[in-house]
Every structure is written in structure tokens, then in C-alpha cells.
Design a protein around this motif. Structure first.
Motif, PDB file in Angstrom:
ATOM      1  N   VAL A 164     -74.026  -9.952  21.894  1.00  9.32           N
ATOM      2  CA  VAL A 164     -75.154  -9.344  22.601  1.00  9.32           C
ATOM      3  C   VAL A 164     -74.604  -8.320  23.585  1.00  9.32           C
ATOM      4  CG1 VAL A 164     -76.593 -11.391  22.361  1.00  9.32           C
ATOM      5  CG2 VAL A 164     -75.225 -11.087  24.444  1.00  9.32           C
ATOM      6  N   ASP A 165     -75.494  -7.488  24.091  1.00  7.89           N
ATOM      7  CA  ASP A 165     -75.108  -6.483  25.082  1.00  7.89           C
ATOM      8  C   ASP A 165     -75.008  -7.170  26.448  1.00  7.89           C
ATOM      9  OD1 ASP A 165     -74.714  -4.296  26.694  1.00  7.89           O
ATOM     10  OD2 ASP A 165     -76.175  -3.032  25.652  1.00  7.89           O
ATOM     11  N   ASN A 166     -73.864  -7.788  26.674  1.00  6.91           N
ATOM     12  CA  ASN A 166     -73.678  -8.601  27.882  1.00  6.91           C
ATOM     13  C   ASN A 166     -73.750  -7.777  29.158  1.00  6.91           C
ATOM     14  OD1 ASN A 166     -72.878 -11.532  27.103  1.00  6.91           O
ATOM     15  ND2 ASN A 166     -71.734 -10.264  25.659  1.00  6.91           N
ATOM     16  N   GLU A 167     -73.148  -6.591  29.143  1.00  7.76           N
ATOM     17  CA  GLU A 167     -73.124  -5.786  30.364  1.00  7.76           C
ATOM     18  C   GLU A 167     -74.521  -5.337  30.776  1.00  7.76           C
ATOM     19  OE1 GLU A 167     -71.494  -1.449  31.296  1.00  7.76           O
ATOM     20  OE2 GLU A 167     -69.851  -2.911  31.241  1.00  7.76           O
ATOM     21  N   LYS A 168     -75.278  -4.786  29.837  1.00  4.91           N
ATOM     22  CA  LYS A 168     -76.638  -4.330  30.162  1.00  4.91           C
ATOM     23  C   LYS A 168     -77.526  -5.506  30.559  1.00  4.91           C
ATOM     24  CE  LYS A 168     -80.537  -1.587  28.481  1.00  4.91           C
ATOM     25  NZ  LYS A 168     -81.552  -2.523  28.973  1.00  4.91           N
ATOM     26  N   SER A 169     -77.360  -6.633  29.878  1.00  8.91           N
ATOM     27  CA  SER A 169     -78.169  -7.818  30.181  1.00  8.91           C
ATOM     28  C   SER A 169     -77.937  -8.294  31.608  1.00  8.91           C
ATOM     29  CB  SER A 169     -77.833  -8.945  29.196  1.00  8.91           C
ATOM     30  OG  SER A 169     -78.057  -8.542  27.860  1.00  8.91           O
ATOM     31  N   ALA A 170     -76.668  -8.339  32.023  1.00 12.13           N
ATOM     32  CA  ALA A 170     -76.342  -8.766  33.384  1.00 12.13           C
ATOM     33  C   ALA A 170     -76.809  -7.729  34.404  1.00 12.13           C
ATOM     34  CB  ALA A 170     -74.839  -9.000  33.509  1.00 12.13           C
ATOM     35  N   ILE A 323     -71.853  -5.556  15.484  1.00  9.79           N
ATOM     36  CA  ILE A 323     -73.287  -5.696  15.737  1.00  9.79           C
ATOM     37  C   ILE A 323     -73.507  -6.174  17.172  1.00  9.79           C
ATOM     38  CG2 ILE A 323     -75.408  -6.880  15.054  1.00  9.79           C
ATOM     39  CD1 ILE A 323     -74.208  -7.099  12.227  1.00  9.79           C
ATOM     40  N   ILE A 324     -74.231  -5.356  17.952  1.00  8.11           N
ATOM     41  CA  ILE A 324     -74.526  -5.678  19.350  1.00  8.11           C
ATOM     42  C   ILE A 324     -76.034  -5.775  19.511  1.00  8.11           C
ATOM     43  CG2 ILE A 324     -74.257  -4.967  21.751  1.00  8.11           C
ATOM     44  CD1 ILE A 324     -71.796  -3.359  20.888  1.00  8.11           C
ATOM     45  N   LEU A 325     -76.504  -6.966  19.851  1.00 11.27           N
ATOM     46  CA  LEU A 325     -77.937  -7.235  19.913  1.00 11.27           C
ATOM     47  C   LEU A 325     -78.455  -7.234  21.349  1.00 11.27           C
ATOM     48  CD1 LEU A 325     -77.970 -10.219  17.377  1.00 11.27           C
ATOM     49  CD2 LEU A 325     -78.580  -7.843  16.897  1.00 11.27           C
TER      50      LEU A 325
END
Length: 337
Positions: A164-170, A323-325
Motif C-alpha cells: 500500500v502507499d504507506n507514506e501518503k496514508s500516514a 503494485i501500490i494500492l
């Protein structure tokens, strides 16, 4: 004890060659131009005697076991168990079985488990990799075994991965806390160099920097929930200015909730709370906990379909897929005051 019938017995009983029976049982009758009448005769007899082909013999003949090795950090964790269930369901529909295990994020244990799976000739691997297993995974790839990494990737290894897009999510979760009036937001994470954890830390740091707010990071060498709870409680005692905490994982959040409850801290009035990774109990907790929810079904679907495509040679061996979700921020009562 009744003797188990073999493919040789079938051939002798029907007066045909072993090779012909083998072609029919392996779905190659049309390719080998075997008559429909003979195919029906063999299949009817197989059903009548309840013949069960040896999986070992079939794997030696075809070079495939139709078994996939799934290695996660902790199969009891709600996040990983949800992914495992979804992968198993999709794999079964495609004719594959799953053998799964927990690595406990331990390098040596992971190496031993990879070796065990290799001895059992699994066709491919879906792995949540700890640090230090790069060479083991490279060896699998070099020997032609497809590997799909999930939850995290290994920068030094070029292979398929689903994350997953960890940076944007955080970043978005931190901005949510800021928008709700919290200014002294702490980020509680594990002491780890894993890419997904570094990306979550980076997202938090960028959001705080963009809003001109101080960064308060607490790293915990996680060993147990009790130990983590003690560290978080001590951190809250030292940092009286903290008015919100963003937990980098759901199990850290569980420890944090125990720590705040033990101190009688009011959520969200005194301290706001957000967790990365949802957990069904967070919705039932009072107050309910705001979370960054990862799309477990999508992660599982992409990972298993990509691996099966590799096994069937349906995708190029040279072009690996990254794949980055996206995730979903589920806003509940713990972060809104």
C-alpha cells in the motif's frame, strides 16, 4: 487392507497403454487425438473404482505440486489472517492449495521455512519478508521459482510485490489529526528498517513539517504487548505536551489503549488516537478508534493472481510488477473532538 489401485492396474484392466491412461487423466486426450469413446471408457472406469492419483507421482511427472507457500509475519494477526483467507479462497478456485506459516519476523526462522518449502517442491511463494533474507529470495528467483512479496518489499531484490502507499496514508492520517486541532502529535512505531515502517514514519514527518509542528517519535523494540504498554505509558509520562498519538501498527495501538486506560486518560479530549491497520475491535472500543484501513482483499487478489500468472507463464518473466494500492482513512470518535 485393500490394495490401492494404480494407473498400471487401470491400463491392464482396460487393455490400453499406461501412457494413454496418463494422457487422459492429465487432460491431454484431445492434444494426443485420443477418441472420445476411449476417453469416456477410461473416465467411467476411474470413477467406478474411485481411483485417486498420487500427488507425489503427479508432481514428479509434471514438475508441479500445485502447492503455494505463504509466509506471513503472524498468521494470528487480523491483517495477515484476512489476507491468508482471501489468498486461500482464490488459490483453491484455481486448483492450488496453500501451506502457510508465521515467520515471527525472524530472519533465521524465515530462512529455515523457505528451505522446508523448497524441499517440499512448492510451485511458488508469497512472502512477507523480514530483513536479511535477500539472498534466500534471490536464490529462489534464480532457480525459476516465482516470488511475490506483500506488505513490504526488499529494495535490493527485483521481484513482484504488492504493497500500500504507506507514506501518503500516514501523511493523510497525520493531517487529519492536525485538522481536528491536535498540535503535539506523537508517532509511536517499532524499531525497524523495514521499508513500510520507514515510509509511514516519513509520511508523519512530512505532514508535521508541512504544518510547522514539532516531531515526537517513539521507537519501540517490540517483544510483547505488556512490554510495549510499559514503554508507551512511560513515554506519555515524560511527554506531557502530547495531545495525540498516531500508532504505526494495530498491535501497538492495542498496547497504547491499555496504557491510556490504565492512566485514566480521556480519548479524544485529552489525547487523540489513530492506528495504522484496522481491527474489528477498534470499531467496538469506546470511543471507537480512527484507523488507516488496508485493502486486504485487494492485496490478496493481486498477489495470488500475479503468482498464478507467473506459474502459468501468462506474464513476462523479465518485467516485474510493483503494485501500490491506496488505503482508506476510517474516521471514528477517537480523533475528533
Amino acid at each position: 487392507m485393500k490394495k490401492k489401485i494404480s494407473i498400471n492396474d487401470i491400463a491392464q484392466q482396460l487393455g490400453v497403454s499406461i501412457t494413454t491412461v496418463s494422457f487422459i487423466l492429465n487432460g491431454r486426450a484431445q492434444e494426443k487425438r485420443i477418441s472420445e469413446k476411449l476417453v469416456k471408457k477410461v473416465l467411467d472406469f476411474v470413477q467406478e473404482v474411485n481411483y485417486k492419483p498420487s500427488s507425489l507421482a503427479r508432481s514428479l511427472r509434471t514438475g508441479k505440486t500445485n502447492i503455494i507457500g505463504l509466509m506471513v509475519e503472524d498468521i494470528s494477526d487480523p491483517f495477515f489472517s484476512a489476507i491468508a483467507r482471501a489468498i486461500e479462497a482464490i488459490a483453491y478456485q484455481s486448483g492450488y492449495k496453500i501451506i502457510y506459516c508465521s515467520t515471527e519476523n525472524a530472519t533465521e526462522k524465515t530462512r529455515e521455512l523457505i528451505a522446508m518449502y523448497n524441499e517440499r517442491h512448492v510451485d511458488g511463494y508469497i512472502i512477507v519478508p523480514p530483513e536479511g533474507v535477500e539472498q534466500d529470495i534471490k536464490l529462489l528467483l534464480d532457480t525459476g521459482k516465482p516470488v511475490v512479496l506483500i506488505d513490504r518489499y526488499l529494495p535490493a531484490i527485483d521481484t513482484d510485490f504488492v504493497v500500500v502507499d504507506n507514506e501518503k496514508s500516514a501523511y493523510d492520517a497525520t493531517c487529519h489529526l492536525i485538522a481536528n486541532g491536535y498540535k503535539n502529535i506523537a508517532f509511536v512505531t517499532i524499531d525497524s528498517l523495514q521499508p513500510q515502517m520507514l515510509d509511514r514514519l516519513s509520511g508523519y514527518e512530512k505532514a508535521m513539517q508541512a504544518n510547522g509542528l514539532p516531531q515526537l517519535v517513539k521507537e519501540i523494540a517490540y517483544k510483547s504487548s505488556e512490554q510495549a504498554m510499559q514503554h508507551i505509558a512511560a513515554f506519555i509520562d515524560r511527554k506531557k505536551e502530547v495531545d495525540a498519538i498516531f500508532f504505526a501498527t494495530n498491535y501497538l495501538c492495542v498496547s497504547g489503549l491499555k496504557a491510556t486506560a490504565g492512566k485514566g486518560i480521556n480519548i479524544p479530549q485529552s489525547i487523540g488516537v489513530v492506528s495504522f491497520d484496522d481491527y474489528e475491535l477498534f470499531e467496538l472500543y469506546s470511543p471507537s478508534i480512527t484507523t488507516v484501513s488496508q485493502p486486504t482483499d485487494k492485496i490478496a487478489e493481486h498477489a495470488i493472481n500475479l503468482l498464478i500468472s507467473r506459474l502459468k507463464k501468462a506474464v513476462s518473466d523479465k518485467k516485474f510488477q510493483k503494485i501500490i494500492l491506496p488505503t482508506s482513512l476510517i474516521v471514528r470518535k477517537s480523533s475528533v473532538r
